[in-house]
Motif scaffolding. Sequence first.
Motif, PDB file in Angstrom:
ATOM      1  N   UNK A 197      30.897 -23.295  27.732  1.00 46.06           N
ATOM      2  CA  UNK A 197      30.020 -23.523  26.580  1.00 46.06           C
ATOM      3  C   UNK A 197      29.836 -22.247  25.775  1.00 46.06           C
ATOM      4  N   UNK A 198      29.662 -21.112  26.476  1.00 45.01           N
ATOM      5  CA  UNK A 198      29.508 -19.830  25.779  1.00 45.01           C
ATOM      6  C   UNK A 198      30.784 -19.460  25.028  1.00 45.01           C
ATOM      7  N   UNK A 199      31.956 -19.708  25.653  1.00 46.33           N
ATOM      8  CA  UNK A 199      33.218 -19.378  25.001  1.00 46.33           C
ATOM      9  C   UNK A 199      33.457 -20.237  23.767  1.00 46.33           C
ATOM     10  N   UNK A 216      28.594 -12.628  28.554  1.00 42.48           N
ATOM     11  CA  UNK A 216      27.784 -13.560  29.344  1.00 42.48           C
ATOM     12  C   UNK A 216      27.156 -12.782  30.486  1.00 42.48           C
ATOM     13  N   UNK A 217      25.877 -13.043  30.733  1.00 46.15           N
ATOM     14  CA  UNK A 217      25.149 -12.343  31.784  1.00 46.15           C
ATOM     15  C   UNK A 217      24.572 -13.340  32.762  1.00 46.15           C
ATOM     16  N   UNK A 241      25.517 -14.083  24.203  1.00 45.84           N
ATOM     17  CA  UNK A 241      25.140 -13.442  22.941  1.00 45.84           C
ATOM     18  C   UNK A 241      25.672 -14.213  21.746  1.00 45.84           C
ATOM     19  N   UNK A 242      25.819 -15.528  21.911  1.00 47.68           N
ATOM     20  CA  UNK A 242      26.306 -16.360  20.824  1.00 47.68           C
ATOM     21  C   UNK A 242      25.231 -16.660  19.802  1.00 47.68           C
ATOM     22  N   UNK A 269      18.052 -12.013  25.036  1.00 47.53           N
ATOM     23  CA  UNK A 269      17.622 -10.795  24.334  1.00 47.53           C
ATOM     24  C   UNK A 269      18.459 -10.515  23.100  1.00 47.53           C
ATOM     25  N   UNK A 270      19.724 -10.971  23.127  1.00 44.93           N
ATOM     26  CA  UNK A 270      20.603 -10.735  21.978  1.00 44.93           C
ATOM     27  C   UNK A 270      20.554 -11.874  20.968  1.00 44.93           C
ATOM     28  N   UNK A 271      19.685 -12.863  21.208  1.00 41.90           N
ATOM     29  CA  UNK A 271      19.560 -13.981  20.286  1.00 41.90           C
ATOM     30  C   UNK A 271      20.415 -15.176  20.625  1.00 41.90           C
ATOM     31  N   UNK A 272      21.145 -15.099  21.725  1.00 41.63           N
ATOM     32  CA  UNK A 272      21.983 -16.216  22.132  1.00 41.63           C
ATOM     33  C   UNK A 272      21.220 -17.230  22.969  1.00 41.63           C
TER      34      UNK A 272
END
Length: 353
Positions: free
Chosen positions: A261-263, A270-271, A291-292, A339-342
């Motif tokens: 899903x992130x890709x 991804x964390x 961070x998407x 934290x990065x808005x994703x």
Amino acid sequence: MVSRLDASSASEDALALREWLVVGLGASLLAVSVSYLVAGSDSLASEFVRLSVPIALSLFLVALGVWVRATGIPSDVVAVWSVAGAVVMGLIAGWVSLLQSMQGRPMLQPAYIVLTEVGLGAVGGGLLGVYYGRVRQRTEQLAEQRNRLDEFASIVSHDLRNPMNVAQGHLELARETGEERHFEAVEGAHERMERLVDEVPALSRRGETVEDPTPVDLDAVAREAWATVETPGMVLHTEVDATVVSDGRRLRALFENLFRNAAEHGGDEVTVGSLSGESAPDSKGFYVADDGPGIPADDRERIFEGGYSTRTDGTGFGLAIVRRIAEAHDWRIRVTESQSGGARFEFVDAGDE
């Protein structure tokens, strides 16, 4: 104003009370029978013989209530049927008494007769309630299976048919022109069909619970899942040194779908981390963040619906599978912002909330 915690506690208390309704009914009937036994005017042996049947029926009703609670049959349904049976037999006893009075006999029947009739009604009604509860459970299971088949039918008729049509159309063009791009389109359509074939069986296991969970290393499972997903140019960060009690195979499937899903949504990193290592030390569970572009608040419930996707080439079942796996482990999912808005998916044991 009642707090959310107080409301939840009251709801749990009400649920626990409903589970013991049949036992309480049997215990009440037993208490009445014993009180007549103790207060009887005749000898204790004579009273015991007269009241042995209602006492036995009361004990059977208590045992029935314990069994019903253990098997998961709705106790409130069985209790309603038991009360209805007791009321019906009580009314019949009253009608018989009325007929006896019209014939010049004493209107009131002996207590042990009334208690026996009421006990028989309660037990008979309870058994009918058990039958009704089992029928209702089976009906719900059949309805669930029917809905699942309907869901599969929609997948086959729509999502699987579309790439088949694309592949067929480009194959005809490839035969006519020989251009490489048509073969690439056919290959892409086949890859999408392969993904659908892989995802449908996983989605079908949504009702299964994890019966024999074992401690699984989160870091190892996350890295294994990462190696099986195409994530070109992306980086995985694992900030977790903990184990989680789960089914390792299904946990890996959960990570695979979250990574995919992130890709698909343009993330670069991804964390995977543990909630207990953050600002709330009492929190348990883990999270997967990217961070998407993130997920709008209005869509955070819809993303778990089967077939829902914001991409035209997406199957819409990846996150639905994630929810099924979480439900099988009795986990709750919280969708928030990283934290990065994703997007950030948090998994917490339902018993720890």
